[in-house]
Design a protein around this motif. Structure first.
Motif, PDB file in Angstrom:
ATOM      1  N   ASP A 156       0.885  -1.198   0.125  1.00  0.00           N
ATOM      2  CA  ASP A 156       0.081  -0.093   0.038  1.00  0.00           C
ATOM      3  C   ASP A 156       0.985   1.303  -0.086  1.00  0.00           C
ATOM      4  OD1 ASP A 156      -2.171  -1.448  -0.185  1.00  0.00           O
ATOM      5  OD2 ASP A 156      -2.873  -1.116   2.075  1.00  0.00           O
ATOM      6  N   GLN A 157       1.822   1.360   0.763  1.00  0.00           N
ATOM      7  CA  GLN A 157       2.711   2.655   0.949  1.00  0.00           C
ATOM      8  C   GLN A 157       3.462   2.841  -0.328  1.00  0.00           C
ATOM      9  OE1 GLN A 157       5.011   1.335   4.182  1.00  0.00           O
ATOM     10  NE2 GLN A 157       3.972   2.665   5.655  1.00  0.00           N
ATOM     11  N   VAL A 158       3.914   1.716  -1.152  1.00  0.00           N
ATOM     12  CA  VAL A 158       4.526   1.893  -2.309  1.00  0.00           C
ATOM     13  C   VAL A 158       3.740   2.207  -3.478  1.00  0.00           C
ATOM     14  CG1 VAL A 158       5.847   0.529  -4.189  1.00  0.00           C
ATOM     15  CG2 VAL A 158       6.473   0.388  -1.776  1.00  0.00           C
ATOM     16  N   MET A 159       2.344   1.555  -3.455  1.00  0.00           N
ATOM     17  CA  MET A 159       1.735   2.047  -4.643  1.00  0.00           C
ATOM     18  C   MET A 159       0.940   3.609  -4.331  1.00  0.00           C
ATOM     19  SD  MET A 159       1.327  -0.474  -6.358  1.00  0.00           S
ATOM     20  CE  MET A 159       2.911  -0.687  -6.146  1.00  0.00           C
ATOM     21  N   GLY A 160       0.908   3.842  -2.987  1.00  0.00           N
ATOM     22  CA  GLY A 160       0.427   5.370  -2.847  1.00  0.00           C
ATOM     23  C   GLY A 160       1.811   6.165  -3.356  1.00  0.00           C
ATOM     24  N   GLU A 161       2.995   5.701  -2.966  1.00  0.00           N
ATOM     25  CA  GLU A 161       4.231   6.710  -3.566  1.00  0.00           C
ATOM     26  C   GLU A 161       4.102   6.490  -5.125  1.00  0.00           C
ATOM     27  OE1 GLU A 161       7.109   9.271  -3.703  1.00  0.00           O
ATOM     28  OE2 GLU A 161       5.786   8.787  -2.002  1.00  0.00           O
ATOM     29  N   LEU A 162       3.875   5.426  -5.892  1.00  0.00           N
ATOM     30  CA  LEU A 162       3.700   5.306  -7.100  1.00  0.00           C
ATOM     31  C   LEU A 162       2.898   6.216  -7.872  1.00  0.00           C
ATOM     32  CD1 LEU A 162       4.725   4.210  -9.957  1.00  0.00           C
ATOM     33  CD2 LEU A 162       3.183   2.137  -9.342  1.00  0.00           C
ATOM     34  N   GLY A 163       1.547   6.360  -7.266  1.00  0.00           N
ATOM     35  CA  GLY A 163       0.668   7.034  -7.660  1.00  0.00           C
ATOM     36  C   GLY A 163       0.793   8.673  -7.582  1.00  0.00           C
ATOM     37  N   ASN A 164       1.329   8.846  -6.718  1.00  0.00           N
ATOM     38  CA  ASN A 164       2.053  10.398  -6.353  1.00  0.00           C
ATOM     39  C   ASN A 164       2.948  10.609  -7.110  1.00  0.00           C
ATOM     40  OD1 ASN A 164       1.943  12.640  -4.537  1.00  0.00           O
ATOM     41  ND2 ASN A 164       3.994  12.070  -4.119  1.00  0.00           N
ATOM     42  N   MET A 165       3.810   9.888  -7.589  1.00  0.00           N
ATOM     43  CA  MET A 165       5.163  10.014  -8.458  1.00  0.00           C
ATOM     44  C   MET A 165       4.419  10.294 -10.051  1.00  0.00           C
ATOM     45  SD  MET A 165       8.388   7.924  -7.551  1.00  0.00           S
ATOM     46  CE  MET A 165       7.725   6.303  -6.871  1.00  0.00           C
ATOM     47  N   ILE A 166       3.529   9.495 -10.415  1.00  0.00           N
ATOM     48  CA  ILE A 166       2.868   9.320 -11.891  1.00  0.00           C
ATOM     49  C   ILE A 166       2.165  10.809 -11.871  1.00  0.00           C
ATOM     50  CG2 ILE A 166       1.380   8.495 -13.352  1.00  0.00           C
ATOM     51  CD1 ILE A 166       2.413   5.558 -12.303  1.00  0.00           C
ATOM     52  N   CYS A 167       1.378  10.981 -10.833  1.00  0.00           N
ATOM     53  CA  CYS A 167       0.453  12.126 -10.953  1.00  0.00           C
ATOM     54  C   CYS A 167       1.468  13.325 -11.001  1.00  0.00           C
ATOM     55  CB  CYS A 167      -0.371  12.281  -9.529  1.00  0.00           C
ATOM     56  SG  CYS A 167      -1.531  13.723  -9.460  1.00  0.00           S
ATOM     57  N   GLY A 168       2.545  13.503 -10.459  1.00  0.00           N
ATOM     58  CA  GLY A 168       3.388  14.761 -10.161  1.00  0.00           C
ATOM     59  C   GLY A 168       3.946  14.607 -11.573  1.00  0.00           C
TER      60      GLY A 168
END
Length: 156
Positions: free
Chosen positions: A92-104
């Motif tokens: 979950d933590q990694v997927m949250g970070e991945l979503g944040n990186m792709i969005c940014g």
């Protein structure tokens, strides 16, 4: 839709996929095999990430992944042994970070001059309904991912 809006959506979709490809290549050592308007796997995805943004424009980004992709991506990011399955919390933590990186990365590519504030990524379990907007389904080396971006307020 007018021709101009259709062209903008096509450019937006291309930038969304380009941002995802860049992040996946550099941070997760994987790539996109195929992309399309619809994802080839069964829905709903067990893991979804929501990131809202505000600033010059506001809206919402959503990323959804299947369990195979989530586990593989989390393991790659964390540098774990390929046979070791990351915990649900780690995933979950990694997927949250991945979503944040792709969005940014997407916002930086599509709105080069824009200034944005991103919310903390929120991992959500399957939610009824999908947000409107630009959508791309991706087949990854391991599993599937859906990406969506909607400008403006999201209907409840």
């Amino acid at each position: 839709m007018t021709e101009q809006l259709l062209q903008r959506d096509e450019v937006m979709a291309a930038e969304l996929v380009g941002a995802a490809r860049d992040v996946l290549n550099v941070m997760f050592f994987t790539d996109i095999l195929e992309e399309g308007d619809e994802c080839a796997c069964a829905k709903p995805f067990p893991i979804q990430v929501r990131v809202t943004f505000s600033g010059d424009q506001s809206g919402e980004f959503r990323m959804a992944v299947d369990e195979i992709a989530a586990g593989s991506l989390a393991g790659s990011f964390l540098g774990t042994d390929p046979v070791t399955v990351p915990s649900e919390l780690e995933t979950d933590q990694v997927m949250g970070e991945l979503g944040n990186m792709i969005c940014g990365a997407f916002l930086s590519r599509f709105e080069k001059e824009g200034l944005f504030a991103l919310s903390s990524p929120e991992v959500i379990r399957p939610e009824a309904g999908e947000i409107p907007g630009v959508h791309r389904g991706l087949e990854l080396m391991d599993g599937f991912m859906d990406l969506r971006v909607c400008w403006g307020s999201i209907p409840s």
